[in-house]
Design a protein around this motif. Structure first.
Motif, PDB file in Angstrom:
ATOM      1  N   PHE A  20     -34.987 -74.946   5.930  1.00 19.04           N
ATOM      2  CA  PHE A  20     -33.866 -74.042   6.195  1.00 19.04           C
ATOM      3  C   PHE A  20     -32.834 -74.751   7.076  1.00 19.04           C
ATOM      4  O   PHE A  20     -31.638 -74.731   6.797  1.00 19.04           O
ATOM      5  N   HIS A  21     -33.293 -75.394   8.132  1.00 21.70           N
ATOM      6  CA  HIS A  21     -32.405 -76.150   9.019  1.00 21.70           C
ATOM      7  C   HIS A  21     -31.706 -77.262   8.238  1.00 21.70           C
ATOM      8  O   HIS A  21     -30.497 -77.474   8.382  1.00 21.70           O
ATOM      9  N   GLU A  22     -32.449 -77.949   7.402  1.00 22.76           N
ATOM     10  CA  GLU A  22     -31.900 -79.038   6.595  1.00 22.76           C
ATOM     11  C   GLU A  22     -30.763 -78.552   5.690  1.00 22.76           C
ATOM     12  O   GLU A  22     -29.750 -79.225   5.521  1.00 22.76           O
ATOM     13  N   THR A  51     -23.110 -84.407   9.780  1.00 25.03           N
ATOM     14  CA  THR A  51     -22.647 -85.120  10.965  1.00 25.03           C
ATOM     15  C   THR A  51     -21.671 -84.248  11.753  1.00 25.03           C
ATOM     16  O   THR A  51     -20.913 -83.458  11.185  1.00 25.03           O
ATOM     17  N   VAL A  52     -21.717 -84.405  13.061  1.00 21.26           N
ATOM     18  CA  VAL A  52     -20.785 -83.690  13.927  1.00 21.26           C
ATOM     19  C   VAL A  52     -19.368 -84.135  13.562  1.00 21.26           C
ATOM     20  O   VAL A  52     -19.137 -85.301  13.241  1.00 21.26           O
ATOM     21  N   ASP A  53     -18.443 -83.193  13.577  1.00 23.35           N
ATOM     22  CA  ASP A  53     -17.030 -83.372  13.236  1.00 23.35           C
ATOM     23  C   ASP A  53     -16.756 -83.405  11.735  1.00 23.35           C
ATOM     24  O   ASP A  53     -15.606 -83.572  11.332  1.00 23.35           O
ATOM     25  N   ALA A  54     -17.777 -83.270  10.886  1.00 24.08           N
ATOM     26  CA  ALA A  54     -17.517 -83.129   9.457  1.00 24.08           C
ATOM     27  C   ALA A  54     -16.708 -81.849   9.255  1.00 24.08           C
ATOM     28  O   ALA A  54     -16.908 -80.855   9.953  1.00 24.08           O
ATOM     29  N   VAL A  55     -15.779 -81.867   8.299  1.00 20.56           N
ATOM     30  CA  VAL A  55     -14.951 -80.696   8.009  1.00 20.56           C
ATOM     31  C   VAL A  55     -15.291 -80.205   6.613  1.00 20.56           C
ATOM     32  O   VAL A  55     -15.346 -80.987   5.659  1.00 20.56           O
ATOM     33  N   ILE A  56     -15.516 -78.906   6.519  1.00 19.14           N
ATOM     34  CA  ILE A  56     -16.004 -78.281   5.287  1.00 19.14           C
ATOM     35  C   ILE A  56     -15.076 -77.135   4.902  1.00 19.14           C
ATOM     36  O   ILE A  56     -14.654 -76.354   5.758  1.00 19.14           O
ATOM     37  N   ILE A  76     -25.070 -80.432  16.475  1.00 14.38           N
ATOM     38  CA  ILE A  76     -26.352 -80.435  15.769  1.00 14.38           C
ATOM     39  C   ILE A  76     -27.415 -80.829  16.789  1.00 14.38           C
ATOM     40  O   ILE A  76     -27.287 -81.850  17.451  1.00 14.38           O
ATOM     41  N   ASP A  77     -28.439 -79.989  16.908  1.00 16.85           N
ATOM     42  CA  ASP A  77     -29.567 -80.306  17.788  1.00 16.85           C
ATOM     43  C   ASP A  77     -30.818 -80.304  16.912  1.00 16.85           C
ATOM     44  O   ASP A  77     -31.335 -79.246  16.544  1.00 16.85           O
ATOM     45  N   GLU A  78     -31.270 -81.508  16.565  1.00 16.31           N
ATOM     46  CA  GLU A  78     -32.432 -81.649  15.680  1.00 16.31           C
ATOM     47  C   GLU A  78     -33.687 -81.061  16.299  1.00 16.31           C
ATOM     48  O   GLU A  78     -34.451 -80.379  15.620  1.00 16.31           O
ATOM     49  N   GLU A  79     -33.918 -81.341  17.576  1.00 16.68           N
ATOM     50  CA  GLU A  79     -35.139 -80.901  18.241  1.00 16.68           C
ATOM     51  C   GLU A  79     -35.263 -79.377  18.253  1.00 16.68           C
ATOM     52  O   GLU A  79     -36.325 -78.825  17.989  1.00 16.68           O
ATOM     53  N   LYS A  80     -34.169 -78.683  18.546  1.00 13.25           N
ATOM     54  CA  LYS A  80     -34.180 -77.222  18.627  1.00 13.25           C
ATOM     55  C   LYS A  80     -33.811 -76.553  17.306  1.00 13.25           C
ATOM     56  O   LYS A  80     -33.797 -75.328  17.216  1.00 13.25           O
ATOM     57  N   ARG A  81     -33.485 -77.346  16.288  1.00 18.52           N
ATOM     58  CA  ARG A  81     -33.072 -76.839  14.973  1.00 18.52           C
ATOM     59  C   ARG A  81     -31.858 -75.900  15.097  1.00 18.52           C
ATOM     60  O   ARG A  81     -31.893 -74.752  14.677  1.00 18.52           O
ATOM     61  N   VAL A  82     -30.780 -76.434  15.681  1.00 15.83           N
ATOM     62  CA  VAL A  82     -29.550 -75.663  15.897  1.00 15.83           C
ATOM     63  C   VAL A  82     -28.389 -76.392  15.236  1.00 15.83           C
ATOM     64  O   VAL A  82     -28.240 -77.609  15.375  1.00 15.83           O
ATOM     65  N   VAL A  83     -27.562 -75.634  14.506  1.00 16.07           N
ATOM     66  CA  VAL A  83     -26.306 -76.150  13.961  1.00 16.07           C
ATOM     67  C   VAL A  83     -25.220 -75.165  14.377  1.00 16.07           C
ATOM     68  O   VAL A  83     -25.366 -73.948  14.209  1.00 16.07           O
ATOM     69  N   THR A  84     -24.116 -75.705  14.929  1.00 16.99           N
ATOM     70  CA  THR A  84     -22.995 -74.864  15.352  1.00 16.99           C
ATOM     71  C   THR A  84     -21.759 -75.253  14.550  1.00 16.99           C
ATOM     72  O   THR A  84     -21.405 -76.436  14.469  1.00 16.99           O
ATOM     73  N   TYR A  85     -21.132 -74.236  13.946  1.00 17.48           N
ATOM     74  CA  TYR A  85     -19.916 -74.413  13.162  1.00 17.48           C
ATOM     75  C   TYR A  85     -18.753 -73.763  13.895  1.00 17.48           C
ATOM     76  O   TYR A  85     -18.893 -72.675  14.453  1.00 17.48           O
ATOM     77  N   ASN A  86     -17.600 -74.419  13.864  1.00 17.08           N
ATOM     78  CA  ASN A  86     -16.387 -73.867  14.439  1.00 17.08           C
ATOM     79  C   ASN A  86     -15.387 -73.640  13.312  1.00 17.08           C
ATOM     80  O   ASN A  86     -14.995 -74.578  12.617  1.00 17.08           O
ATOM     81  N   ILE A  87     -14.980 -72.390  13.114  1.00 17.25           N
ATOM     82  CA  ILE A  87     -13.992 -72.065  12.085  1.00 17.25           C
ATOM     83  C   ILE A  87     -12.621 -72.212  12.722  1.00 17.25           C
ATOM     84  O   ILE A  87     -12.325 -71.572  13.728  1.00 17.25           O
TER      85      ILE A  87
END
Length: 128
Positions: A20-22, A51-56, A76-87
């Motif tokens: 799910f994280h992947e 990657t951090v700063d990728a734009v989608i 992106i925090d691999e250890e804690k399985r966290v991804v943060t997106y900024n719109i």
């Protein structure tokens, strides 16, 4: 005048938390296959997947209305399985000065939980 807020929701998932994280980290372009009624397309605009700063670019539907936003991967925090997106561009930014989504996968005993956090600053408030 603006209204700042934070919404947090938890969803229990069956299956592998790492997969799910992947998906949210490296393969968000697969999300239209998972939820085609809501997400029509996710395309890489700049940088590399995962990657951090990728734009989608994201095309999705909310309450029957088609929306388009441009999103950057902020953290992106691999250890804690966290991804943060900024719109930062698109339909949501017409109403919100800031809109950030964090997806965190964790274990709670035998359950895998996805914790969705939305932080926003709503700018269009009219009091009459």
């Amino acid at each position: 005048m603006g209204l700042r807020g934070k919404l947090i929701s938890q969803t229990e998932i069956k299956g592998c938390k790492d997969l799910f994280h992947e998906m949210f980290k490296n393969k968000p372009h697969h999300l239209p296959n998972v939820a085609p009624q809501t997400i029509q397309a996710i395309d890489l605009h700049e940088g590399n997947w995962g990657t951090v700063d990728a734009v989608i670019n994201c095309n999705f539907t909310i309450e029957g209305q088609e929306k388009v936003v441009k999103v950057s991967i902020e953290d992106i925090d691999e250890e804690k399985r966290v991804v943060t997106y900024n719109i930062f561009e698109g339909n949501l930014i017409e109403q919100y000065k800031a809109f950030k989504v964090t997806i965190h996968i964790e274990n709670e005993e035998e359950n895998n939980l996805v914790i969705w956090t939305i932080q926003y600053l709503f700018i269009k408030i009219s009091i009459q």
